[in-house]
Write a protein that holds these residues in place. Structure first.
Motif, PDB file in Angstrom:
ATOM      1  N   GLY A  38     -75.763   3.940  11.758  1.00 30.06           N
ATOM      2  CA  GLY A  38     -75.741   2.752  11.464  1.00 30.06           C
ATOM      3  C   GLY A  38     -74.278   1.905  11.571  1.00 30.06           C
ATOM      4  O   GLY A  38     -73.492   2.605  12.063  1.00 30.06           O
ATOM      5  N   GLY A  39     -74.225   0.957  10.827  1.00 28.43           N
ATOM      6  CA  GLY A  39     -72.750   0.463  10.800  1.00 28.43           C
ATOM      7  C   GLY A  39     -72.366  -0.237  12.009  1.00 28.43           C
ATOM      8  O   GLY A  39     -73.468  -0.910  12.643  1.00 28.43           O
ATOM      9  N   THR A  41     -69.915   0.559  14.639  1.00 25.05           N
ATOM     10  CA  THR A  41     -69.366   1.291  15.567  1.00 25.05           C
ATOM     11  C   THR A  41     -70.491   1.711  16.780  1.00 25.05           C
ATOM     12  O   THR A  41     -70.168   1.469  17.997  1.00 25.05           O
ATOM     13  CB  THR A  41     -68.673   2.666  15.362  1.00 25.05           C
ATOM     14  OG1 THR A  41     -67.500   2.425  14.362  1.00 25.05           O
ATOM     15  CG2 THR A  41     -68.188   3.658  16.529  1.00 25.05           C
ATOM     16  N   PRO A  42     -71.659   2.131  16.261  1.00 27.34           N
ATOM     17  CA  PRO A  42     -72.540   2.406  17.268  1.00 27.34           C
ATOM     18  C   PRO A  42     -73.279   1.290  18.231  1.00 27.34           C
ATOM     19  O   PRO A  42     -73.760   1.602  19.349  1.00 27.34           O
ATOM     20  CB  PRO A  42     -73.658   3.042  16.591  1.00 27.34           C
ATOM     21  CG  PRO A  42     -73.203   3.454  15.322  1.00 27.34           C
ATOM     22  CD  PRO A  42     -72.186   2.426  14.950  1.00 27.34           C
ATOM     23  N   ASP A  69     -79.393   6.758   8.324  1.00 24.61           N
ATOM     24  CA  ASP A  69     -79.475   6.104   6.874  1.00 24.61           C
ATOM     25  C   ASP A  69     -80.009   4.746   7.135  1.00 24.61           C
ATOM     26  O   ASP A  69     -79.968   4.246   8.449  1.00 24.61           O
ATOM     27  CB  ASP A  69     -78.413   6.256   6.333  1.00 24.61           C
ATOM     28  CG  ASP A  69     -77.138   5.166   6.814  1.00 24.61           C
ATOM     29  OD1 ASP A  69     -77.087   5.283   7.981  1.00 24.61           O
ATOM     30  OD2 ASP A  69     -76.308   4.866   6.199  1.00 24.61           O
ATOM     31  N   GLY A 140     -67.058   7.103   7.602  1.00 26.52           N
ATOM     32  CA  GLY A 140     -66.633   5.987   6.733  1.00 26.52           C
ATOM     33  C   GLY A 140     -64.903   6.531   6.385  1.00 26.52           C
ATOM     34  O   GLY A 140     -64.554   7.541   6.386  1.00 26.52           O
ATOM     35  N   HIS A 144     -67.295   9.141   4.079  1.00 24.33           N
ATOM     36  CA  HIS A 144     -68.745   9.513   4.073  1.00 24.33           C
ATOM     37  C   HIS A 144     -69.428   9.613   5.255  1.00 24.33           C
ATOM     38  O   HIS A 144     -68.657   9.015   6.560  1.00 24.33           O
ATOM     39  CB  HIS A 144     -69.505   8.394   3.184  1.00 24.33           C
ATOM     40  CG  HIS A 144     -69.417   7.106   3.878  1.00 24.33           C
ATOM     41  ND1 HIS A 144     -68.684   5.799   3.866  1.00 24.33           N
ATOM     42  CD2 HIS A 144     -70.499   6.657   4.669  1.00 24.33           C
ATOM     43  CE1 HIS A 144     -69.205   4.907   4.660  1.00 24.33           C
ATOM     44  NE2 HIS A 144     -70.185   5.271   5.129  1.00 24.33           N
TER      45      HIS A 144
HETATM   46  C1  6PG Z   1     -74.081   2.538   7.599  1.00 22.30           C
HETATM   47  C2  6PG Z   1     -73.741   4.026   8.435  1.00 22.30           C
HETATM   48  C3  6PG Z   1     -72.498   4.535   7.898  1.00 22.30           C
HETATM   49  C4  6PG Z   1     -71.230   4.395   9.188  1.00 22.30           C
HETATM   50  C5  6PG Z   1     -69.979   4.339   8.507  1.00 22.30           C
HETATM   51  C6  6PG Z   1     -69.086   3.934   9.563  1.00 22.30           C
HETATM   52  O1  6PG Z   1     -75.151   2.616   7.348  1.00 22.30           O
HETATM   53  O2  6PG Z   1     -72.965   2.029   7.285  1.00 22.30           O
HETATM   54  O3  6PG Z   1     -74.682   4.633   8.472  1.00 22.30           O
HETATM   55  O4  6PG Z   1     -72.499   5.814   7.801  1.00 22.30           O
HETATM   56  O5  6PG Z   1     -71.642   5.190  10.324  1.00 22.30           O
HETATM   57  O6  6PG Z   1     -69.917   3.606   7.271  1.00 22.30           O
HETATM   58  O7  6PG Z   1     -69.240   2.641   9.904  1.00 22.30           O
HETATM   59  P1  6PG Z   1     -68.564   1.617  10.973  1.00 22.30           P
HETATM   60  O8  6PG Z   1     -69.004   2.313  12.312  1.00 22.30           O
HETATM   61  O9  6PG Z   1     -69.075   0.444  10.506  1.00 22.30           O
HETATM   62  O10 6PG Z   1     -66.960   1.994  10.662  1.00 22.30           O
END
Ligand code: 6PG
Length: 227
Positions: A38-39, A41-42, A69, A140, A144
């Motif tokens: 998530g987040g 980057t992907p 997650d 992170g 994390h």
């Molecule tokens: C989430 C992700 C988390 C993410 C990291 C990096 O739900 O936010 O699963 O683990 O991969 O926080 O986040 P960025 O890609 O936004 O830097």
């Protein structure tokens, strides 16, 4: 440590990562199980996979999408990892609904969502520890990954497949646990940007005490796709 693949820039990173995933999916048997990160980057990776020039190559019908997650917010909430994946890839690629396994976030608590998600994993993988073909992870700045945060009791979970995050997070979260992640055939970190350079330099050599440093596939392969 794993295999490090360094790319000149983000565009090259997402293109290389998409082609790597394509190769794994094409080589897989009748089903290809992938857990999405998530987040932020992907998103660009998912957009690349679903781009008109690449979309037609993926065997979407045999690919099953789970989540490493999830934030416990409605699926329409801008913070939802499911929404991000649906907007960037699952929708544009018209992935069959039965191939998408979001975390049910409309339960009473993160603990209930974690339990519900474990049930979905069991429906797909059976009673044995899930063995994903591929788990995508982000990193992170605090080290994390997924929603395994420093100091969280979830880091100590060595039996359950999912857990609620217990440390203070912007919203309640559910995460896959180390037993599942480290049982995957392939684990692929996707890390990009200046802001991640410091944490990457501390985690990449291996054996760091950060949560991401404990990602060590027991028999699978670990990859770092970075730019
Ligand atoms: C989430 C992700 C988390 C993410 C990291 C990096 O739900 O936010 O699963 O683990 O991969 O926080 O986040 P960025 O890609 O936004 O830097």
């Amino acid at each position: 440590m794993g295999t490090v693949k360094k790319f000149e820039n983000p565009a090259a990173l997402f293109d290389g990562a998409a082609k790597f995933i394509l190769q794994l999916a094409q080589q897989a048997g009748p089903k290809f199980s992938i857990s999405l990160a998530g987040g932020t980057t992907p998103r660009a990776l998912y957009e690349r996979m679903a781009a008109p020039d690449m979309r037609g190559s993926f065997p979407w019908e045999k690919m099953h999408f789970f989540f490493g997650d999830e934030r416990c917010v409605p699926h329409e909430d801008p913070r939802s990892n499911y929404r991000m994946a649906r907007e960037s890839m699952l929708g544009p690629a018209a992935v069959p609904a039965g191939n998408v396994h979001p975390v049910n976030t409309s339960t009473a608590s993160a603990a209930a969502s974690a339990q519900d998600y474990a049930g979905d994993l069991e429906k797909f993988f059976g009673k044995d520890l899930p063995r994903f073909d591929l788990i995508l992870l982000g990193l992170g700045e605090d080290g994390h990954t997924a929603s395994l945060f420093p100091g969280d009791p979830a880091l100590l979970e060595n039996k359950k497949w999912t857990a609620p995050a217990k440390v203070e997070t912007p919203e309640p979260r559910v995460t896959l646990t180390y037993p599942v992640i480290n049982n995957a055939d392939n684990v692929m970190f996707l890390v990009s940007g200046e802001s991640k350079k410091k944490i990457l330099s501390e985690v990449l050599p291996g054996n760091s005490n950060y949560p991401s440093g404990k990602i060590k596939p027991s028999s699978g392969s670990l990859y770092w796709f970075i730019s």
